[in-house]
Each structure stands twice: as C-alpha cells, then as structure tokens.
Design a protein around this motif. Structure first.
Motif, short mmCIF file in Angstrom:
data_model
loop_
_atom_site.label_atom_id
_atom_site.label_comp_id
_atom_site.label_asym_id
_atom_site.label_seq_id
_atom_site.Cartn_x
_atom_site.Cartn_y
_atom_site.Cartn_z
N CYS A 160 -16.14 -16.91 74.09
CA CYS A 160 -15.57 -18.25 74.25
C CYS A 160 -14.11 -18.28 73.82
O CYS A 160 -13.27 -18.94 74.45
N LEU A 161 -13.79 -17.56 72.74
CA LEU A 161 -12.42 -17.54 72.25
C LEU A 161 -11.49 -16.86 73.25
O LEU A 161 -10.39 -17.37 73.54
N LEU A 162 -11.91 -15.72 73.78
CA LEU A 162 -11.10 -15.02 74.78
C LEU A 162 -10.90 -15.87 76.03
O LEU A 162 -9.80 -15.94 76.58
N VAL A 168 -7.22 -19.69 79.16
CA VAL A 168 -6.98 -21.03 79.68
C VAL A 168 -5.73 -21.64 79.04
O VAL A 168 -4.88 -22.21 79.72
N TYR A 169 -5.61 -21.49 77.71
CA TYR A 169 -4.45 -22.05 77.02
C TYR A 169 -3.15 -21.42 77.50
O TYR A 169 -2.15 -22.11 77.73
N LEU A 185 -12.73 -26.64 68.01
CA LEU A 185 -11.41 -27.10 68.46
C LEU A 185 -10.64 -25.96 69.13
O LEU A 185 -9.85 -26.19 70.06
N LEU A 186 -10.87 -24.74 68.66
CA LEU A 186 -10.16 -23.59 69.22
C LEU A 186 -10.71 -23.19 70.58
O LEU A 186 -9.99 -22.63 71.41
N ILE A 187 -11.97 -23.48 70.81
CA ILE A 187 -12.61 -23.00 72.05
C ILE A 187 -13.01 -24.16 72.97
O ILE A 187 -13.98 -24.04 73.73
N LEU A 246 -21.62 -21.91 79.36
CA LEU A 246 -21.09 -21.02 78.33
C LEU A 246 -21.05 -21.71 76.96
O LEU A 246 -21.58 -21.18 75.97
N GLY A 247 -20.41 -22.87 76.90
CA GLY A 247 -20.31 -23.58 75.63
C GLY A 247 -21.67 -23.99 75.08
O GLY A 247 -21.90 -23.95 73.86
#
Length: 264
Positions: A18-20, A25-26, A151-153, A162-163
């Motif tokens: 999820c972080l990657l 996206v960011y 908040l990060l993901i 996924l989430g």
C-alpha cells in the motif's frame, strides 16, 4: 515491547504494498500543478470532516476520568500502561441508538477511543473482561500507529479491495494483541460474540455451532461481502482467537488464564 509474532502477516506485507502504491500516486500528482491542488484540497477536506466529528464527540460524549467511572478509568490506565502506551488516550462514551461498536481515532496529535453507550453498559452486567478486550483492541490500533499510517496510504485505501485487505489484516493484529494483553481467551471470544448478537443474549450462543454454520455459507455474494469489508467476519475472528488459545506458543505468548478452556 510488542511481540512481533502478534502482528498478522497480511498487515505487514500489505502495508508495504500500500505504501509503495501510494508513493507512486503521490509522485504522479506532485509532478502536475493540478495534482498538488488535489492533494492539498484532500488534506483540508479530511481535516475538516475529522474535526467536525471530534467536535461532536467532545461536546456530547462523556469522558472517562478518575471522577467519571473511576473503576473503568483505572482498568483502562492499567491496560494502556501494560501495552506500553506513552499516554492514555482520551476515552469517550457516546450515545449510540442501540449500536454496539467502538473505534480509535487521532486528531491534532491526540489519540481518542470512543465506546458506544450500549457496549459500555457491560460494566453493569459484570462483563468487564469482555469490555477490556474491546478496549485493548482499540488501544492496539494506537499502539500500531494504524491511524497515522492510514494518512500515508490514503490512495491505496481508496483503491478497490487493496485497502480493505490491509484493514482486515490490522483487525486480526489488534485481536491478537488485545487477547494477549488481557490474558483471557474466553473473554476475548465472548467480546466478539457480543458484537454479533448483543450484550444480553451472547451467553446463550453456542460458539462452536456459530463458527461451524458460518463456514458453510458460501457463494459469490458471501465472498464479495468479505473482500469489500474493512473487518473480517466475526466467526473468522473468533476462530483465529480459538487457534491462538490452542497454540499460544506459535504467537510467543502463554498464560494460565489465556489457556483456560474456551466456553461454548
């Protein structure tokens, strides 16, 4: 220090994924001016909605203090200290129109746990161990920094399936941590049964039959309801705690009270 074997594998692996995904996206949004505007607008909107919700809770909820339900306050303080929380979250009880639920949240650097009133009434029926499990579950979300990590993901959390899968992994982790720290497998299981049927009838539930009959329910919509949910089905959560009860050594945890026979 938290035993790493209490952390569910899905939480660890899916958080990295999820972080990657979110970083990609960011970065994609940041390279365009419009994308930056979207990010800022999303943050402001999220803070506003969160602030409004917390304003309602703080204005209307009953805060647990040394003067307000002192026995439960000291129980919460003990559990929080044993779990290594640096500061006891603000605990509020909120009128819930019959709903049975609890949640942890964070706003402006402060952690909160909200218990719905129908659930909190367990203190009147002598079922404080079951309520302690539910409280410890919410403390575990704070211990694992799930709220800040979310908040990060955010992009990954909005991505279909996924989430939700990551969230279910977090729920399994918090069940494990809560069961370990209250040291009482039957109370942990009964706490989950309360969420299924309520605080009055839960003592009459045949838990083995509940788990067995639920496992027979199959089909597309049963499967779909599972993968779009942030929480695993309650019978699945119960079976996981039963497994932890039978093989505590696999989770690096043992205690006489936890190994007591599970009621059915």
């Amino acid at each position: 220090m938290l035993n790493p074997r209490l952390v569910h594998d899905n939480e660890k692996s899916l958080y990295i994924f999820c972080l990657l995904f979110s970083i990609v996206v960011y970065v994609s949004l940041i390279i365009s001016i419009i994308g930056i505007i979207y990010i800022i607008a999303g943050i402001i909107a999220a803070l506003f909605v969160q602030g409004l919700m917390m304003g309602h809770i703080r204005a209307n909820g009953i805060k647990i203090t040394e003067q307000q339900f002192p026995s439960f306050y000291h129980t919460a303080h003990r559990i929080g200290k044993e779990m290594g929380l640096s500061r006891l979250p603000d605990i509020f009880v909120l009128q819930s129109d019959g709903m049975l639920n609890a949640f942890a949240t964070r706003f402006m650097g402060r952690n909160y746990v909200v218990l719905y009133s129908n659930l909190f009434e367990l203190i009147e029926t002598g079922d404080e161990e079951e309520l302690s499990f539910i409280l410890a579950h919410e403390f575990a979300h704070i211990k694992r920094n799930h709220i800040s990590k979310n908040l990060l993901i955010l992009p990954a959390l909005w991505f279909p399936f996924l989430g939700k899968a990551y969230s279910r992994g977090c729920e399994f982790t918090c069940d494990r941590i809560a069961a370990a720290y209250i040291g009482n497998a039957p109370a942990a299981i009964q706490g989950l049964v309360i969420l299924a049927i309520g605080r009055t009838l839960y003592k009459h539930v045949n838990i083995s039959d509940y788990v067995l009959e639920s496992s027979k329910e199959r089909g597309f919509f049963v499967w779909l309801s599972h993968i779009v949910s942030t929480h695993p089905p309650l019978p699945v959560r119960i079976s996981k705690i039963e497994n932890m009860h039978l093989y505590p050594q696999h989770y690096g945890y043992t205690s006489k009270s936890f190994e007591a026979s599970v009621q059915s």
